[in-house]
Scaffold this motif. Structure first.
Motif, mmCIF file in Angstrom:
data_model
loop_
_atom_site.group_PDB
_atom_site.id
_atom_site.type_symbol
_atom_site.label_atom_id
_atom_site.label_comp_id
_atom_site.label_asym_id
_atom_site.label_seq_id
_atom_site.Cartn_x
_atom_site.Cartn_y
_atom_site.Cartn_z
ATOM 1 N N ALA A 29 -10.177 1.030 10.054
ATOM 2 C CA ALA A 29 -10.931 0.413 10.800
ATOM 3 C C ALA A 29 -12.111 0.180 10.701
ATOM 4 N N HIS A 30 -13.093 1.090 9.986
ATOM 5 C CA HIS A 30 -14.281 0.941 9.793
ATOM 6 C C HIS A 30 -14.393 -0.078 8.559
ATOM 7 N N TRP A 31 -13.493 0.103 7.439
ATOM 8 C CA TRP A 31 -13.473 -1.049 6.501
ATOM 9 C C TRP A 31 -13.380 -2.321 7.082
ATOM 10 N N ALA A 32 -12.430 -2.684 8.042
ATOM 11 C CA ALA A 32 -12.043 -3.958 8.658
ATOM 12 C C ALA A 32 -13.197 -4.422 9.342
ATOM 13 N N ASP A 33 -13.684 -3.603 10.064
ATOM 14 C CA ASP A 33 -15.118 -4.049 10.892
ATOM 15 C C ASP A 33 -16.215 -4.352 9.784
ATOM 16 N N THR A 34 -16.606 -3.946 8.679
ATOM 17 C CA THR A 34 -17.455 -4.358 8.094
ATOM 18 C C THR A 34 -17.084 -5.103 6.766
ATOM 19 N N HIS A 35 -15.937 -5.452 6.653
ATOM 20 C CA HIS A 35 -15.281 -6.368 5.705
ATOM 21 C C HIS A 35 -14.499 -7.783 6.179
ATOM 22 N N ARG A 36 -14.990 -8.148 7.373
ATOM 23 C CA ARG A 36 -14.133 -9.192 8.351
ATOM 24 C C ARG A 36 -13.689 -10.177 7.597
ATOM 25 N N ASP A 37 -14.320 -10.814 6.479
ATOM 26 C CA ASP A 37 -13.930 -12.049 5.773
ATOM 27 C C ASP A 37 -12.647 -11.440 5.024
#
Length: 346
Positions: A265-273
């Motif tokens: 979840a933290h990764w997806a939030d900061t790597h949205r592209d």
């Protein structure tokens, strides 16, 4: 609407630790600030586990895509078989009730109804916020929620949480949407034609379906309200639950799964592209550009555990009482304590 089938992390991915080392190290550095002041007391034991996880529409979720494709499941030695047992959370929890799997992700609004009807499970992680959209036909002249009373609103899936979310929102404004709106079940691929023919005034849907309608038909629909702004954007919606039997037999498995999804979840939030590219691969109706625009339009992805999850579940219990789906006499705080468990603390 949701594709059915199985999605699993390959055994080869689990065994290729060297290939994942660089990505895992980078993820650890990225996530360190999130955990510096709240490290869990419990950690997984490192054992290999193969788990079946019920999750309708997982392929559209950036958290699942990151966990599966960026190695977060594998990092915690989890081989996850995601079972799309139906089109919505009701189908998923029905299958869980029939012991098809011990782990499931569904909307909090649906989970609570099943738990209150004695489904033997507990909620352990708020995975991500909702992405509900209420779109109105531009030619309808509707600019306020009260103007929807007595009108026809399409819902692509009567058992999804979209209707419940907006019924709660409107009830808080004194509007009885459950009884005063004509909710019409309608296959997703018929909605735009029905709007063009002026057979419906609005549609309640979640992404990627709501986004697809809004951006494929900009002259037909406009967004009236949604969950992407205000305090609704700060609340979790999709929630991970675990059966009581699995928690009793192997609590460390739930700990590992929660940590893997939190990291994802933290990764997806900061790597949205990059997350958008991952979900676009499994969502033919979305181009990569459209998926990126959609994710950047959605709320921050913040996983929720412990007391914060319990507080939100209590609020959802209150809201289900507001729209008549739970008895008024139930103590929401007590129910939330009963329905949740913190598997990161001893």
């Amino acid at each position: 609407m949701s594709s059915q089938g199985l999605f699993s992390v390959s055994r080869r991915a689990l065994l290729s630790g060297a290939a994942l080392a660089t990505a895992t190290t980078a993820a650890g550095l990225l996530l360190a600030p999130h955990f510096r002041h709240r490290r869990p007391r419990l950690q997984p034991d490192g054992s290999y586990r193969k788990l079946r996880l019920g999750w309708a529409g997982a392929e559209h979720c950036p958290v699942f895509a990151a966990a599966q494709q960026k190695g977060f499941f594998a990092h915690y030695n989890l081989d996850i078989e995601v079972v799309s047992s139906g089109a919505n959370g009701h189908d998923t929890l029905d299958a869980m009730q029939n012991k098809a799997f011990d782990y499931a992700v569904a909307s909090a609004l649906i989970w609570i109804q099943y738990l209150n009807n004695a489904l033997p499970a507990q909620l352990v992680l708020g995975v991500q916020p909702g992405n509900f959209r209420l779109l109105v036909r531009r030619s309808s002249g509707i600019t306020r929620l009260d103007q929807l009373m007595g009108r026809t609103v399409a819902i692509p899936d009567r058992n999804a949480a979209d209707k419940l979310f907006f019924a709660v929102m409107m009830r808080r404004k004194g509007l009885d949407a459950m009884n005063r709106i004509a909710w019409q079940d309608m296959p997703f691929d018929q909605i735009s034609a029905a709007a063009q023919a002026e057979k419906i005034e609005a549609v309640a849907a979640h992404d990627p379906y709501g986004w697809e309608l809004l951006h494929d038909h900009p002259d037909l629909f406009t967004e009236l309200v949604g969950s992407n702004t205000g305090h609704y954007a700060e609340r979790t919606s999709l929630v991970l639950g675990v059966s009581d039997s699995a928690l009793a037999e192997d609590p460390a498995a739930a700990t590992a799964l929660v940590l893997a999804l939190m990291d994802a979840a933290h990764w997806a939030d900061t790597h949205r592209d990059e997350a958008a590219t991952l979900i676009a691969d499994d969502t033919p109706a979305l181009s990569s550009d459209s998926a990126r625009a959609m994710l950047h339009n959605e709320p921050l992805i913040r996983p929720v555990v412990g007391g914060a999850l319990r507080d939100q579940i209590a609020q959802y219990c209150d809201e289900l009482q507001l729209i008549g789906l739970m008895p008024d006499l139930e103590d929401s705080a007590a129910l939330a304590h009963k329905f949740t468990r913190n598997v990161l603390h001893a």
